[in-house]
Motif scaffolding. Structure first.
Motif, short mmCIF file in Angstrom:
data_model
loop_
_atom_site.label_atom_id
_atom_site.label_comp_id
_atom_site.label_asym_id
_atom_site.label_seq_id
_atom_site.Cartn_x
_atom_site.Cartn_y
_atom_site.Cartn_z
N VAL A 53 43.70 39.98 44.05
CA VAL A 53 44.97 39.48 43.54
C VAL A 53 45.07 39.69 42.03
N ALA A 54 43.98 39.38 41.32
CA ALA A 54 43.97 39.57 39.87
C ALA A 54 44.19 41.03 39.50
N ILE A 55 43.59 41.94 40.26
CA ILE A 55 43.76 43.37 39.99
C ILE A 55 45.20 43.81 40.23
N VAL A 56 45.79 43.35 41.34
CA VAL A 56 47.17 43.71 41.66
C VAL A 56 48.12 43.17 40.59
N LEU A 57 47.91 41.91 40.21
CA LEU A 57 48.77 41.30 39.20
C LEU A 57 48.67 42.04 37.87
N PHE A 58 47.46 42.47 37.52
CA PHE A 58 47.24 43.17 36.26
C PHE A 58 47.90 44.54 36.27
N SER A 59 47.66 45.30 37.35
CA SER A 59 48.12 46.69 37.38
C SER A 59 49.59 46.81 37.79
N VAL A 60 49.93 46.29 38.97
CA VAL A 60 51.29 46.46 39.48
C VAL A 60 52.28 45.61 38.70
N GLY A 61 51.90 44.37 38.39
CA GLY A 61 52.82 43.49 37.68
C GLY A 61 52.80 43.70 36.18
#
Length: 325
Positions: A83-91
């Motif tokens: 989740v942290a990776i998705v939030l960092f990259s995609v968001g």
């Protein structure tokens, strides 16, 4: 935190974010606002994050097997880290890129009323999701402050939803400011500035989530109160006279490993020691129900062996005040 409470908060957040994402993309189509586009991508990323956490919670409930004898409880931590990776990259990174682009190539907003209306709708939906997470978290945090709760929580779901919703509400305020300043000044740079601020905010939240979930993945001990109760439960003052040293490790949010060397009487028979160990395990599980895997090694107390513990002076049965029975 109960698994049920975390699931309830995740479902509420997922429902809100799916509705918000659809509204934001519709507003972006009408207005061309980069803030709206960034917020739409943010909501899609948040929706994906909640799906990941729900999948992680489901997979973590699988029974232990030969390959994973301690079960799959840590899957919840792995999905929390994703989740942290998705939030960092995609968001976050997408919003930073889009904001930088709009600052350098500003564009006028069209049909700005759509943007304001959708943002106000999003604030209402995110507020509902946030209040749901707050209510569920309040049951688990006890007397802790919110920052301390997020730092010490062993279950990742509610802290993730709390941080995501907090970031979403702040991001919506930033988007409203960006759109409003663009309308008032006629300068599209403000829309890009708002988008940049949203991106930086998301990156910061993602870093905090990554640090906290990394600590859980590495393996955290039980909280201090649980450790205190386990130590007290191990010692009965008769067959078990003290704890020489002890280690605890979370195998998952609701599953704890306890390994301890306990002091027994030198004159006791092997059968009496075995009974004492069984009784000690029962007392520990009664005191801390999430203590599932308990391994106790009996030994005769000595100051030298106690020195291998975390705090020999405070060890029950040791040379300090706790030695009195």
């Amino acid at each position: 935190m109960s698994t049920e409470g975390g699931t309830r908060a995740l479902v509420a957040a997922l429902s809100a974010n799916l509705a918000i994402a659809a509204a934001k993309f519709a507003a972006f189509g009408f207005t061309g606002s980069s803030s709206m586009l960034a917020e739409g991508v943010h909501s899609v990323a948040d929706s994906g994050n909640q799906v990941l956490l729900l999948i992680g919670g489901r997979r973590a409930r699988r029974a232990a097997d030969e390959e994973h004898p301690f079960g799959y409880g840590r899957e919840r931590y792995i999905y929390g880290f994703l989740v942290a990776i998705v939030l960092f990259s995609v968001g976050g990174l997408f919003a930073v890129y889009e904001g930088w682009h709009k600052v350098n190539h500003p564009e006028a907003l069209e049909s700005w009323g759509w943007a304001v209306g959708v943002l106000l709708f999003a604030v209402a939906m995110e507020g509902w999701s946030f209040l749901t997470a707050v209510r569920e978290s309040a049951k688990a945090k006890g007397g802790q402050g919110w920052v301390q709760y997020i730092r010490t929580a062993k279950a990742p779901e509610l802290p993730v939803v709390l941080l995501e919703d907090t970031g979403a509400l702040i991001g919506l305020v930033l988007a409203l400011l960006g759109v409003s300043l663009t309308v008032v000044t006629g300068n599209g740079v403000w829309d890009g500035v708002g988008t940049l601020c949203i991106g930086v905010l998301l990156v910061l939240i993602a870093v905090v989530l990554a640090l906290e979930t990394k600590s859980l993945l590495l393996g955290e001990s039980a909280d201090r109160e649980s450790v205190r109760r386990i130590r007290a439960a191990l010692v009965d003052g008769e067959a078990v006279t003290g704890v020489i040293h002890m280690r605890t490790l979370h195998l998952g949010p609701e599953e704890l490993l306890v390994a301890a060397k306990i002091a027994v009487n030198a004159e006791d028979s092997a059968a009496r020691v075995a009974l004492a160990i069984d009784a000690a395990e029962e007392r520990v599980r009664a005191a801390v129900p999430i203590a599932r895997a308990i391994y106790l090694e009996p030994d005769v107390y000595s100051a030298e062996k106690a020195a291998a513990g975390e705090d020999p002076a405070a060890t029950p049965g040791g040379p300090g005040p706790a030695a009195a029975h």
